[in-house]
Design an enzyme around this catalytic site. Sequence first.
Site, PDB file in Angstrom:
ATOM      1  N   LYS A 104       0.827  -1.219   0.000  1.00 55.16           N
ATOM      2  CA  LYS A 104       0.000   0.000   0.000  1.00 55.16           C
ATOM      3  C   LYS A 104       0.853   1.258   0.000  1.00 55.16           C
ATOM      4  CE  LYS A 104      -2.234  -0.674   3.877  1.00 55.16           C
ATOM      5  NZ  LYS A 104      -1.649  -1.941   4.385  1.00 55.16           N
TER       6      LYS A 104
ATOM      7  N   ARG B 187      -9.177   0.524   9.653  1.00 55.29           N
ATOM      8  CA  ARG B 187      -8.654  -0.807   9.964  1.00 55.29           C
ATOM      9  C   ARG B 187      -9.732  -1.717  10.537  1.00 55.29           C
ATOM     10  NH1 ARG B 187      -3.056   0.078   9.272  1.00 55.29           N
ATOM     11  NH2 ARG B 187      -1.802  -1.456  10.326  1.00 55.29           N
TER      12      ARG B 187
ATOM     13  N   ARG C 202       0.063  -9.043  13.693  1.00 58.20           N
ATOM     14  CA  ARG C 202      -0.519  -8.022  12.811  1.00 58.20           C
ATOM     15  C   ARG C 202      -1.341  -8.679  11.701  1.00 58.20           C
ATOM     16  NH1 ARG C 202       4.641  -5.263  11.045  1.00 58.20           N
ATOM     17  NH2 ARG C 202       3.373  -3.928   9.740  1.00 58.20           N
TER      18      ARG C 202
ATOM     19  N   ARG D 174      11.406  -6.430   4.956  1.00 59.18           N
ATOM     20  CA  ARG D 174      11.235  -5.020   4.590  1.00 59.18           C
ATOM     21  C   ARG D 174      12.266  -4.108   5.252  1.00 59.18           C
ATOM     22  NH1 ARG D 174       5.320  -2.504   5.047  1.00 59.18           N
ATOM     23  NH2 ARG D 174       5.570  -2.763   7.298  1.00 59.18           N
TER      24      ARG D 174
ATOM     25  N   ARG E 295      11.744  -1.696  10.524  1.00 63.97           N
ATOM     26  CA  ARG E 295      10.775  -1.210  11.508  1.00 63.97           C
ATOM     27  C   ARG E 295      10.741  -2.138  12.710  1.00 63.97           C
ATOM     28  NH1 ARG E 295       5.171   0.144   8.565  1.00 63.97           N
ATOM     29  NH2 ARG E 295       4.440  -0.949  10.409  1.00 63.97           N
TER      30      ARG E 295
HETATM   31  P1  AMP Z   1       1.058   0.347   9.542  1.00 72.15           P
HETATM   32  O1  AMP Z   1       2.267   1.188   9.270  1.00 72.15           O
HETATM   33  O2  AMP Z   1      -0.155   0.828   8.778  1.00 72.15           O
HETATM   34  O3  AMP Z   1       1.300  -1.127   9.381  1.00 72.15           O
HETATM   35  O4  AMP Z   1       0.688   0.568  11.101  1.00 72.15           O
HETATM   36  C1  AMP Z   1       1.585   0.211  12.129  1.00 72.15           C
HETATM   37  C2  AMP Z   1       0.832   0.054  13.429  1.00 72.15           C
HETATM   38  O5  AMP Z   1       0.179   1.286  13.781  1.00 72.15           O
HETATM   39  C3  AMP Z   1      -0.299  -0.976  13.402  1.00 72.15           C
HETATM   40  O6  AMP Z   1       0.179  -2.296  13.652  1.00 72.15           O
HETATM   41  C4  AMP Z   1      -1.208  -0.471  14.517  1.00 72.15           C
HETATM   42  O7  AMP Z   1      -0.680  -0.772  15.797  1.00 72.15           O
HETATM   43  C5  AMP Z   1      -1.119   1.041  14.337  1.00 72.15           C
HETATM   44  N1  AMP Z   1      -2.140   1.562  13.397  1.00 72.15           N
HETATM   45  C6  AMP Z   1      -1.933   2.108  12.167  1.00 72.15           C
HETATM   46  N2  AMP Z   1      -3.090   2.490  11.599  1.00 72.15           N
HETATM   47  C7  AMP Z   1      -4.068   2.170  12.499  1.00 72.15           C
HETATM   48  C8  AMP Z   1      -5.486   2.295  12.495  1.00 72.15           C
HETATM   49  N3  AMP Z   1      -6.161   2.818  11.461  1.00 72.15           N
HETATM   50  N4  AMP Z   1      -6.154   1.874  13.608  1.00 72.15           N
HETATM   51  C9  AMP Z   1      -5.517   1.348  14.674  1.00 72.15           C
HETATM   52  N5  AMP Z   1      -4.173   1.183  14.721  1.00 72.15           N
HETATM   53  C10 AMP Z   1      -3.452   1.595  13.648  1.00 72.15           C
END
Ligand code: AMP
Length: 220
Positions: A13, A88, A171, A127, A160
Amino acid sequence: MRIVLLGAPGSGKGTQAARLVEHYQVVQVSTGDLLRAAVAAGTELGIKAKAAMDEGQLVSDDIVLGMIRERLAQPDTERGFILDGFPRNIAQAEALDEMLADLGRPLQMSILLDVPLEDLMQRLTGRMTCSECGAVFNRYTHPPKTEGVCDKCGGELVQRGDDNEDTVRRRLEVFQEQTAPLVEYYDRDGRLARVDGQRDIEQIAADFREILDPIAPGKS
Ligand code: AMP
């Protein structure tokens, strides 16, 4: 252009969003990036969010929705925005629809970047992201020319904290349980498009442009 990019962690994404931002001159709104910035800055919000992020769980809807509301109120979103990593779960999707209805700028489409779950573990644990420009590489599928160094700007590549195997597993479970139902949520009223995310980055980008050209800024 007002769209959601839907896809599991590691589906690509962020990579596609960055290209669309350049191509259509719209903004990318990534809740993951906003949360990581809050954690790095040590803000109150960041401190609250950190534990959930480290465990691979979702941060509370209150925190995320507050952040999105604030971000979408900024004038640079007027030309268009791509939501990446948000919503999410169903509650966030419903809140987003309400928020955008109030602003008179309804969501136009949600695009699912479809990648089989079994491919995602390798994508995520391999990654690496540039600490300077944010470019994304992968140790297995898209390695940089020189190990640890960004091809684009020479910055240092970092992994990360939540891309380790245990957190990735969690996740992916959270995605299956809470985020995957959004496919049906958007499909139900004809707002869902699907893109096969298992191909070359360029081919995927071409599919995105084909879907999005009709709603590109200036045309919508
Ligand atoms: P991402 O970079 O989108 O994979 O997000 C990393 C982490 O941030 C996720 O594993 C969640 O802990 C938190 N996170 C990101 N976006 C959301 C969301 N829309 N709702 C809840 N937690 C989020």
